[in-house]
Design a protein around this motif. Structure first.
Motif, mmCIF file in Angstrom:
data_model
loop_
_atom_site.group_PDB
_atom_site.id
_atom_site.type_symbol
_atom_site.label_atom_id
_atom_site.label_comp_id
_atom_site.label_asym_id
_atom_site.label_seq_id
_atom_site.Cartn_x
_atom_site.Cartn_y
_atom_site.Cartn_z
ATOM 1 N N ILE A 183 17.617 3.608 -4.831
ATOM 2 C CA ILE A 183 16.289 3.767 -5.416
ATOM 3 C C ILE A 183 15.591 4.914 -4.538
ATOM 4 N N PRO A 184 15.707 4.839 -3.259
ATOM 5 C CA PRO A 184 14.678 5.770 -2.464
ATOM 6 C C PRO A 184 15.488 7.103 -2.593
ATOM 7 N N GLU A 185 16.893 7.235 -2.800
ATOM 8 C CA GLU A 185 17.370 8.657 -2.929
ATOM 9 C C GLU A 185 16.950 9.136 -4.331
ATOM 10 N N LEU A 186 16.648 8.553 -5.439
ATOM 11 C CA LEU A 186 16.291 9.004 -6.664
ATOM 12 C C LEU A 186 15.050 9.035 -7.274
ATOM 13 N N ALA A 187 14.248 8.282 -6.264
ATOM 14 C CA ALA A 187 12.961 7.950 -6.675
ATOM 15 C C ALA A 187 12.000 9.221 -6.865
ATOM 16 N N THR A 188 11.283 9.349 -7.959
ATOM 17 C CA THR A 188 10.289 10.581 -7.782
ATOM 18 C C THR A 188 9.049 9.880 -8.149
ATOM 19 N N THR A 189 7.860 10.962 -7.773
ATOM 20 C CA THR A 189 6.586 10.604 -7.883
ATOM 21 C C THR A 189 5.952 10.517 -9.194
ATOM 22 N N SER A 190 5.358 9.478 -9.906
ATOM 23 C CA SER A 190 4.962 9.387 -10.931
ATOM 24 C C SER A 190 3.301 9.441 -10.961
ATOM 25 N N LEU A 191 2.717 8.906 -9.782
ATOM 26 C CA LEU A 191 1.469 9.168 -9.558
ATOM 27 C C LEU A 191 1.399 9.534 -7.986
ATOM 28 N N PRO A 192 0.618 10.749 -7.966
ATOM 29 C CA PRO A 192 0.514 11.384 -6.424
ATOM 30 C C PRO A 192 -0.303 10.455 -5.607
ATOM 31 N N PHE A 193 -0.117 10.439 -4.421
ATOM 32 C CA PHE A 193 -1.040 9.526 -3.487
ATOM 33 C C PHE A 193 -2.379 10.106 -3.633
ATOM 34 N N HIS A 194 -3.176 9.013 -3.735
ATOM 35 C CA HIS A 194 -4.830 9.550 -3.764
ATOM 36 C C HIS A 194 -5.566 8.226 -3.239
ATOM 37 N N SER A 195 -6.568 8.587 -3.331
ATOM 38 C CA SER A 195 -7.816 7.438 -2.718
ATOM 39 C C SER A 195 -8.870 7.531 -3.674
ATOM 40 N N GLN A 196 -9.401 6.534 -4.218
ATOM 41 C CA GLN A 196 -10.581 6.691 -5.089
ATOM 42 C C GLN A 196 -11.322 5.027 -4.993
ATOM 43 N N ASN A 197 -12.499 5.023 -5.146
ATOM 44 C CA ASN A 197 -13.153 3.747 -5.116
ATOM 45 C C ASN A 197 -12.689 2.667 -3.915
ATOM 46 N N GLY A 198 -12.293 3.100 -2.731
ATOM 47 C CA GLY A 198 -11.960 2.010 -1.879
ATOM 48 C C GLY A 198 -10.674 1.871 -1.780
ATOM 49 N N ARG A 199 -9.881 2.461 -2.724
ATOM 50 C CA ARG A 199 -8.220 2.187 -2.748
ATOM 51 C C ARG A 199 -7.461 3.334 -2.698
ATOM 52 N N ALA A 200 -6.182 3.105 -1.980
ATOM 53 C CA ALA A 200 -5.187 4.036 -1.931
ATOM 54 C C ALA A 200 -4.195 3.727 -3.001
ATOM 55 N N GLU A 201 -3.968 4.730 -3.781
ATOM 56 C CA GLU A 201 -2.814 4.382 -4.923
ATOM 57 C C GLU A 201 -1.739 5.491 -5.040
ATOM 58 N N MET A 202 -0.599 5.064 -5.472
ATOM 59 C CA MET A 202 0.592 5.870 -5.373
ATOM 60 C C MET A 202 1.637 5.049 -6.343
ATOM 61 N N GLY A 203 2.338 6.117 -7.260
ATOM 62 C CA GLY A 203 3.432 5.499 -8.074
ATOM 63 C C GLY A 203 4.709 6.127 -8.074
ATOM 64 N N LEU A 204 5.638 5.419 -8.085
ATOM 65 C CA LEU A 204 7.160 6.013 -8.131
ATOM 66 C C LEU A 204 7.791 5.659 -9.293
ATOM 67 N N GLU A 205 8.893 6.403 -9.765
ATOM 68 C CA GLU A 205 9.888 6.232 -10.947
ATOM 69 C C GLU A 205 11.289 6.342 -10.493
ATOM 70 N N ILE A 206 11.952 5.767 -11.210
ATOM 71 C CA ILE A 206 13.480 5.994 -11.432
ATOM 72 C C ILE A 206 13.991 6.042 -12.650
#
Length: 282
Positions: free
Chosen positions: A112-135
């Protein structure tokens, strides 16, 4: 004979309808959604998206951003791992049920960590930090390759139950299961009403299975990927029932018709199988 002619006619009409379009969107993809993750059963990919409360202050935003991004990534990887272990292998087995080998367990943890790619780049909005990964589970380094290395899939498909003469050879098969409470699995099996196995990953070419999966799951019969996978001389059948959530049952007459042709059985080995089913939530 009339039943066979109806199937051939239906397949021909659907092929004509699909043949006019060269482009497709992902609208026909079969999705399984939960609060933490999404499984795309059409592309055989997993996605996890995390959202963490965070109110960055101007004076420490840069410093805190690194740690909060690391935390978001760690949680997304953990969600992907949990989702992968929960994937159904067939109607009664999940990936976590196969974790009796230390080598297999370590392989999954590293995968999983070797092949995971970013589907949603890290960002912050409305008081929350968000990020998405995909395999992706496909390809030489995907999970299907790892799975088949630990669990050999070589076997020969069964002969038909009786001496059924093949009157038509098919480029692939399409099974319509949209009327059933069917949910895809990594190793969905297709059986007949007598309980005999008609198709499974055991009957596939390993190289093709690893690259494409043994079944293409789609929700829309007009999606051009139907013909791209099953060809224009496909055999269209309606599933009789499910066995468990992840296996399908055909009528005996349909399974006999499929297995009677050595050409059609060869196409099954090449994974030229489409199952029409619905997206769902868990």
């Amino acid at each position: 004979m009339r039943s066979i002619q109806k199937q051939i006619f239906a397949g021909s009409i659907l092929a004509v309808l699909l043949g006019g379009s060269a482009l497709f969107s992902a609208s026909g993809d079969v999705l399984e959604q939960s609060a933490q993750s999404m499984i795309n059963w059409t592309s055989l990919s997993l996605r996890a998206q995390v959202s963490i409360p965070w109110q960055p202050l101007e004076q420490d935003a840069a410093e805190k951003r690194i740690s909060i991004a690391s935390l978001a990534k760690t949680r997304a990887l953990a969600d992907l791992y949990t989702t992968l272990l929960a994937l159904p292998v067939d109607g009664g087995v999940r990936v976590r049920d196969l974790m009796d080998s230390d080598d297999f367990s370590r392989s999954i943890q590293n995968f999983i960590p070797e092949l995971a790619t970013t589907s949603l780049p890290f960002h912050s909005q409305n008081g929350r930090a968000e990020m998405g990964l995909e395999i992706s589970l496909l390809g030489q380094f995907g999970f299907l390759s790892m799975f088949s290395n630990h669990f050999p899939i070589y076997a020969l498909p069964p002969p038909p139950r009786g001496q059924t003469r093949a009157v038509f050879h098919h480029s692939g098969i399409i099974v319509d299961a949209r009327h059933l409470p069917f949910q895809p699995a990594l190793g969905t099996r297709i059986l007949n009403a007598s309980g005999d196995l008609v198709y499974s990953i055991a009957y596939t070419d390993r190289t093709i299975y690893v690259q494409d999966g043994h079944i293409l799951f789609l929700s829309d019969p007009t999606d051009p990927r139907v013909v791209m996978r099953a060809g224009t001389r496909f055999f269209l059948v309606v599933a009789k029932d499910t066995m468990g959530a992840g296996d399908l049952v055909l009528f005996d007459a349909d399974s006999d018709h499929i297995l009677a042709s050595s050409v059609t059985r060869t196409q099954l080995k090449r994974c030229r199988v489409v199952v029409l089913c619905n997206s769902f939530q868990k």
